[in-house]
Design a protein around this motif. Structure first.
Motif, PDB file in Angstrom:
ATOM      1  N   ASP A 137       0.862  -1.186   0.000  1.00  0.00           N
ATOM      2  CA  ASP A 137       0.000   0.000   0.000  1.00  0.00           C
ATOM      3  C   ASP A 137       0.898   1.235   0.000  1.00  0.00           C
ATOM      4  O   ASP A 137       1.456   1.620   1.031  1.00  0.00           O
ATOM      5  N   LEU A 138       1.023   1.881  -1.165  1.00  0.00           N
ATOM      6  CA  LEU A 138       1.911   3.036  -1.286  1.00  0.00           C
ATOM      7  C   LEU A 138       1.467   4.202  -0.409  1.00  0.00           C
ATOM      8  O   LEU A 138       2.309   4.921   0.147  1.00  0.00           O
ATOM      9  N   ALA A 139       0.164   4.391  -0.298  1.00  0.00           N
ATOM     10  CA  ALA A 139      -0.351   5.500   0.521  1.00  0.00           C
ATOM     11  C   ALA A 139       0.046   5.312   1.985  1.00  0.00           C
ATOM     12  O   ALA A 139       0.451   6.268   2.663  1.00  0.00           O
ATOM     13  N   LYS A 140      -0.070   4.082   2.489  1.00  0.00           N
ATOM     14  CA  LYS A 140       0.314   3.806   3.880  1.00  0.00           C
ATOM     15  C   LYS A 140       1.816   4.014   4.080  1.00  0.00           C
ATOM     16  O   LYS A 140       2.248   4.542   5.104  1.00  0.00           O
ATOM     17  N   MET A 141       2.592   3.587   3.101  1.00  0.00           N
ATOM     18  CA  MET A 141       4.041   3.746   3.223  1.00  0.00           C
ATOM     19  C   MET A 141       4.421   5.232   3.193  1.00  0.00           C
ATOM     20  O   MET A 141       5.332   5.655   3.906  1.00  0.00           O
ATOM     21  N   GLN A 142       3.719   6.010   2.384  1.00  0.00           N
ATOM     22  CA  GLN A 142       3.980   7.439   2.346  1.00  0.00           C
ATOM     23  C   GLN A 142       3.648   8.095   3.689  1.00  0.00           C
ATOM     24  O   GLN A 142       4.387   8.956   4.169  1.00  0.00           O
ATOM     25  N   CYS A 145       6.464   7.352   6.020  1.00  0.00           N
ATOM     26  CA  CYS A 145       7.619   8.205   5.734  1.00  0.00           C
ATOM     27  C   CYS A 145       7.435   9.589   6.338  1.00  0.00           C
ATOM     28  O   CYS A 145       8.368  10.154   6.931  1.00  0.00           O
ATOM     29  N   GLU A 146       6.252  10.140   6.205  1.00  0.00           N
ATOM     30  CA  GLU A 146       5.981  11.494   6.721  1.00  0.00           C
ATOM     31  C   GLU A 146       6.116  11.546   8.241  1.00  0.00           C
ATOM     32  O   GLU A 146       6.575  12.544   8.802  1.00  0.00           O
ATOM     33  N   LYS A 147       5.736  10.434   8.916  1.00  0.00           N
ATOM     34  CA  LYS A 147       5.844  10.396  10.376  1.00  0.00           C
ATOM     35  C   LYS A 147       7.310  10.342  10.837  1.00  0.00           C
ATOM     36  O   LYS A 147       7.635  10.751  11.956  1.00  0.00           O
ATOM     37  N   ILE A 171      15.868  13.770   9.904  1.00  0.00           N
ATOM     38  CA  ILE A 171      15.578  13.325   8.537  1.00  0.00           C
ATOM     39  C   ILE A 171      14.867  14.459   7.812  1.00  0.00           C
ATOM     40  O   ILE A 171      13.807  14.911   8.231  1.00  0.00           O
ATOM     41  N   ASP A 172      15.460  14.908   6.721  1.00  0.00           N
ATOM     42  CA  ASP A 172      14.888  16.014   5.941  1.00  0.00           C
ATOM     43  C   ASP A 172      13.893  15.529   4.899  1.00  0.00           C
ATOM     44  O   ASP A 172      12.942  16.242   4.556  1.00  0.00           O
ATOM     45  N   GLU A 173      14.129  14.321   4.385  1.00  0.00           N
ATOM     46  CA  GLU A 173      13.265  13.845   3.299  1.00  0.00           C
ATOM     47  C   GLU A 173      13.284  12.331   3.220  1.00  0.00           C
ATOM     48  O   GLU A 173      14.326  11.704   3.364  1.00  0.00           O
ATOM     49  N   ILE A 174      12.106  11.741   3.012  1.00  0.00           N
ATOM     50  CA  ILE A 174      11.986  10.343   2.582  1.00  0.00           C
ATOM     51  C   ILE A 174      10.986  10.361   1.435  1.00  0.00           C
ATOM     52  O   ILE A 174       9.820  10.701   1.622  1.00  0.00           O
ATOM     53  N   ALA A 175      11.447  10.032   0.254  1.00  0.00           N
ATOM     54  CA  ALA A 175      10.595  10.087  -0.938  1.00  0.00           C
ATOM     55  C   ALA A 175      10.443   8.686  -1.528  1.00  0.00           C
ATOM     56  O   ALA A 175      11.344   7.851  -1.413  1.00  0.00           O
ATOM     57  N   ILE A 176       9.303   8.444  -2.148  1.00  0.00           N
ATOM     58  CA  ILE A 176       9.041   7.175  -2.825  1.00  0.00           C
ATOM     59  C   ILE A 176       8.709   7.464  -4.285  1.00  0.00           C
ATOM     60  O   ILE A 176       7.815   8.251  -4.580  1.00  0.00           O
ATOM     61  N   GLU A 177       9.428   6.825  -5.193  1.00  0.00           N
ATOM     62  CA  GLU A 177       9.124   6.909  -6.617  1.00  0.00           C
ATOM     63  C   GLU A 177       8.890   5.496  -7.140  1.00  0.00           C
ATOM     64  O   GLU A 177       9.567   4.557  -6.712  1.00  0.00           O
ATOM     65  N   GLN A 178       7.951   5.368  -8.070  1.00  0.00           N
ATOM     66  CA  GLN A 178       7.647   4.063  -8.659  1.00  0.00           C
ATOM     67  C   GLN A 178       7.859   4.120 -10.160  1.00  0.00           C
ATOM     68  O   GLN A 178       7.374   5.020 -10.845  1.00  0.00           O
ATOM     69  N   GLU A 179       8.620   3.160 -10.662  1.00  0.00           N
ATOM     70  CA  GLU A 179       8.781   3.006 -12.107  1.00  0.00           C
ATOM     71  C   GLU A 179       8.546   1.540 -12.436  1.00  0.00           C
ATOM     72  O   GLU A 179       9.406   0.696 -12.200  1.00  0.00           O
ATOM     73  N   GLY A 180       7.343   1.250 -12.936  1.00  0.00           N
ATOM     74  CA  GLY A 180       6.982  -0.144 -13.163  1.00  0.00           C
ATOM     75  C   GLY A 180       6.928  -0.893 -11.846  1.00  0.00           C
ATOM     76  O   GLY A 180       6.278  -0.466 -10.892  1.00  0.00           O
ATOM     77  N   SER A 181       7.654  -1.993 -11.772  1.00  0.00           N
ATOM     78  CA  SER A 181       7.676  -2.810 -10.549  1.00  0.00           C
ATOM     79  C   SER A 181       8.734  -2.362  -9.547  1.00  0.00           C
ATOM     80  O   SER A 181       8.798  -2.904  -8.450  1.00  0.00           O
ATOM     81  N   ILE A 217       5.472   3.328  14.560  1.00  0.00           N
ATOM     82  CA  ILE A 217       6.514   4.357  14.437  1.00  0.00           C
ATOM     83  C   ILE A 217       6.582   5.205  15.700  1.00  0.00           C
ATOM     84  O   ILE A 217       7.655   5.414  16.281  1.00  0.00           O
ATOM     85  N   ASP A 218       5.432   5.688  16.161  1.00  0.00           N
ATOM     86  CA  ASP A 218       5.409   6.461  17.409  1.00  0.00           C
ATOM     87  C   ASP A 218       5.889   5.620  18.584  1.00  0.00           C
ATOM     88  O   ASP A 218       6.590   6.119  19.476  1.00  0.00           O
ATOM     89  N   GLU A 219       5.515   4.351  18.585  1.00  0.00           N
ATOM     90  CA  GLU A 219       5.912   3.453  19.676  1.00  0.00           C
ATOM     91  C   GLU A 219       7.428   3.305  19.741  1.00  0.00           C
ATOM     92  O   GLU A 219       8.036   3.428  20.816  1.00  0.00           O
ATOM     93  N   VAL A 220       8.058   3.075  18.580  1.00  0.00           N
ATOM     94  CA  VAL A 220       9.511   2.880  18.563  1.00  0.00           C
ATOM     95  C   VAL A 220      10.243   4.181  18.889  1.00  0.00           C
ATOM     96  O   VAL A 220      11.239   4.189  19.615  1.00  0.00           O
ATOM     97  N   LEU A 221       9.753   5.298  18.369  1.00  0.00           N
ATOM     98  CA  LEU A 221      10.388   6.587  18.666  1.00  0.00           C
ATOM     99  C   LEU A 221      10.277   6.944  20.142  1.00  0.00           C
ATOM    100  O   LEU A 221      11.189   7.537  20.720  1.00  0.00           O
ATOM    101  N   THR A 222       9.160   6.564  20.761  1.00  0.00           N
ATOM    102  CA  THR A 222       8.945   6.892  22.170  1.00  0.00           C
ATOM    103  C   THR A 222       9.682   5.927  23.099  1.00  0.00           C
ATOM    104  O   THR A 222      10.374   6.337  24.024  1.00  0.00           O
ATOM    105  N   GLU A 223       9.511   4.629  22.829  1.00  0.00           N
ATOM    106  CA  GLU A 223      10.066   3.606  23.724  1.00  0.00           C
ATOM    107  C   GLU A 223      11.527   3.263  23.416  1.00  0.00           C
ATOM    108  O   GLU A 223      12.217   2.696  24.259  1.00  0.00           O
TER     109      GLU A 223
END
Length: 245
Positions: A137-142, A145-147, A171-181, A217-223
């Motif tokens: 799920d690209l939307a979930k992964m994005q 990344c934003e978190k 972290i200044d940027e995490i970007a996802i690009e898709q080209e085919g597979s 993500i919040d759990e790992v950053l906190t704990e």
């Protein structure tokens, strides 16, 4: 005494990582130092911007060394690429001020991670990407990344058990690009902890596949607990793109 900066590209698949090992000649540092010693007639140790793990690749690793050689920069560049193995290439040789240090002067780094996401594997990219056949799920992964963007203590997203030094990074940027597979993830930060990019990738992919929820993500950053994060993604998908000074 001259201070020489190298920009280096390598395919890491047959090496045990960057750092020289006393009982093996299968390291990037070891191969480069061997050629420098042959080129200059001096016993020289080089300093890299940081270590890369076994199997990790680089497009823009940086190292420096001090030498008394009178060879010109073009002569050095030619010598390196004549005598280094074909999977290690010196792209640039620069003369730097005496105080330049490839590790201590680093301001940031950019890494790429490649994922082949298809029910059918690839023969050609198997050493340069991580094969994930499940639908992601690209939307979930994005969202994941934003978190992660911003300034956080990333100890739980590293292979460090504890550290006397600060484990806070920005972290200044995490970007996802898709080209085919092929999915291309780009990470830009002021620094990365040991195996941090690979653990972040394993967590992002687990969220994309539904094995983990975004709340991890919040759990790992906190704990700051490593075991709550995803698995460490394999090294072959990881490239060090650029080091910023």
């Amino acid at each position: 005494m001259r201070n020489i900066k190298l920009t280096i590209e390598y395919d890491g698949k047959r090496y045990l990582g960057w750092q020289r090992l006393g009982d093996s000649d299968k390291t990037i540092q070891g191969k480069i130092e061997s050629v420098i010693n042959q080129m200059t007639g001096e016993k020289i140790e080089i300093t890299g911007s940081g270590r890369t793990d076994a199997g990790t690749h680089a497009r823009g690793q940086v190292a420096n060394f001090k030498t008394n050689t009178e060879l010109s920069r073009p002569e050095m560049l030619s010598f390196f690429n004549r005598y280094l193995p074909s999977d290690i290439v010196v792209k640039k040789v620069e003369e730097m001020p005496e105080r330049f240090h490839a590790r201590y002067n680093v301001k940031g780094k950019q890494y790429s991670y490649y994922v082949w996401n298809d029910p059918i594997p690839t023969a050609f990219e198997r050493y340069h990407s991580f094969y994930v056949p499940q639908e992601l799920d690209l939307a979930k992964m994005q969202e994941a990344c934003e978190k992660l963007i911003g300034t956080h203590d990333f100890l739980g997203f590293s292979a460090l058990k504890k550290s006397k030094k600060s484990t806070t990074r920005t972290i200044d940027e995490i970007a996802i690009e898709q080209e085919g597979s092929m999915l291309h993830f780009t990470f830009i930060a002021d620094g990365f902890l040991h195996k941090m990019v690979r653990i972040l990738m394993g967590t992002i992919l687990a969220i994309g596949s539904g094995d983990l929820g975004l709340e991890v993500i919040d759990e790992v950053l906190t704990e700051k607990v490593r075991k709550a994060a995803g698995e460490t993604a394999p090294a072959q998908g990881l490239f060090l793109d650029e080091v910023y000074y």
